[in-house]
Motif scaffolding. Structure first.
Motif, PDB file in Angstrom:
ATOM      1  N   GLN A  39       0.843  -1.188   0.000  1.00  0.00           N
ATOM      2  CA  GLN A  39       0.000   0.000   0.000  1.00  0.00           C
ATOM      3  C   GLN A  39       0.876   1.235   0.000  1.00  0.00           C
ATOM      4  O   GLN A  39       1.645   1.465   0.937  1.00  0.00           O
ATOM      5  N   ALA A  40       0.747   1.997  -1.084  1.00  0.00           N
ATOM      6  CA  ALA A  40       1.476   3.249  -1.211  1.00  0.00           C
ATOM      7  C   ALA A  40       0.622   4.377  -0.628  1.00  0.00           C
ATOM      8  O   ALA A  40      -0.613   4.257  -0.569  1.00  0.00           O
ATOM      9  N   PRO A  41       1.252   5.465  -0.215  1.00  0.00           N
ATOM     10  CA  PRO A  41       0.482   6.586   0.346  1.00  0.00           C
ATOM     11  C   PRO A  41      -0.598   7.072  -0.608  1.00  0.00           C
ATOM     12  O   PRO A  41      -0.335   7.285  -1.797  1.00  0.00           O
ATOM     13  N   GLY A  42      -1.806   7.179  -0.102  1.00  0.00           N
ATOM     14  CA  GLY A  42      -2.905   7.680  -0.905  1.00  0.00           C
ATOM     15  C   GLY A  42      -3.490   6.692  -1.889  1.00  0.00           C
ATOM     16  O   GLY A  42      -4.373   7.057  -2.682  1.00  0.00           O
ATOM     17  N   LYS A  43      -3.020   5.460  -1.846  1.00  0.00           N
ATOM     18  CA  LYS A  43      -3.505   4.446  -2.785  1.00  0.00           C
ATOM     19  C   LYS A  43      -4.115   3.267  -2.028  1.00  0.00           C
ATOM     20  O   LYS A  43      -3.844   3.059  -0.855  1.00  0.00           O
ATOM     21  N   ARG A  45      -4.696  -0.717  -1.148  1.00  0.00           N
ATOM     22  CA  ARG A  45      -3.800  -1.854  -1.015  1.00  0.00           C
ATOM     23  C   ARG A  45      -3.865  -2.720  -2.265  1.00  0.00           C
ATOM     24  O   ARG A  45      -4.955  -2.984  -2.782  1.00  0.00           O
ATOM     25  N   THR A  91       7.676   1.921  -4.025  1.00  0.00           N
ATOM     26  CA  THR A  91       7.645   2.449  -2.665  1.00  0.00           C
ATOM     27  C   THR A  91       6.274   2.246  -2.043  1.00  0.00           C
ATOM     28  O   THR A  91       5.254   2.660  -2.605  1.00  0.00           O
ATOM     29  N   ALA A  92       6.255   1.582  -0.893  1.00  0.00           N
ATOM     30  CA  ALA A  92       4.987   1.254  -0.234  1.00  0.00           C
ATOM     31  C   ALA A  92       5.284   0.541   1.080  1.00  0.00           C
ATOM     32  O   ALA A  92       6.425   0.145   1.342  1.00  0.00           O
ATOM     33  N   GLN A 118       8.191  -1.142   5.655  1.00  0.00           N
ATOM     34  CA  GLN A 118       8.283  -0.037   4.695  1.00  0.00           C
ATOM     35  C   GLN A 118       9.406  -0.292   3.692  1.00  0.00           C
ATOM     36  O   GLN A 118      10.541  -0.619   4.086  1.00  0.00           O
ATOM     37  N   THR A 120      11.206   1.828   0.605  1.00  0.00           N
ATOM     38  CA  THR A 120      11.335   3.118  -0.063  1.00  0.00           C
ATOM     39  C   THR A 120      12.406   3.011  -1.131  1.00  0.00           C
ATOM     40  O   THR A 120      13.547   2.638  -0.840  1.00  0.00           O
TER      41      THR A 120
END
Length: 123
Positions: A39-43, A45, A91-92, A118, A120
């Motif tokens: 799960q990426a930020p704002g997206k 899973r 990145t997620a 995490q 990155t």
């Protein structure tokens, strides 16, 4: 009680590699289907790979096919996700999940989840 613990995340440059681990306790991992999600930020899973119980089969989403490899070490009761040729879009937070019956990449199919690790990818 089934417990999953992910490890191996970190910061890596584009084109680099990481190996994520999903260690199980309280059950024999080989008898379970194991999925990897991210799960990426704002997206939402995203299911990216799974390995069926007793290694009957594996699956990879198009986004990781040819770059990621899922495997299982029964002696260590651990499933791995080898990630090569990493891209910034990888990145997620990466999660593993286990289920005795469901085998797929829909997150609602899995009962047990780890806490995530995490990853990155950045220069």
């Amino acid at each position: 009680q089934l417990q999953l613990v992910e490890s191996g995340g970190g910061l890596v440059q584009p084109g680099g590699s990481l190996r994520l681990s999903c260690a199980a306790s309280g059950f024999t991992l080989d008898a379970y289907n194991i999925g990897w999600f991210r799960q990426a930020p704002g997206k939402e899973r995203e299911g990216i790979s799974f390995i069926s119980s007793h290694d009957v089969g594996t699956y990879y989403a198009d986004s990781v096919k040819g770059r990621f490899t899922i495997s299982r070490d029964n002696a260590k009761n651990t499933v791995y996700l080898q990630m090569n040729s990493l891209k910034p879009e990888d990145t997620a937070v990466y999660y593993c999940a286990a289920d005795a019956y469901y085998s797929g990449i829909e997150d609602h199919g899995y009962d047990s989840w780890g806490q995530g690790t995490q990853v990155t990818v950045s220069s």
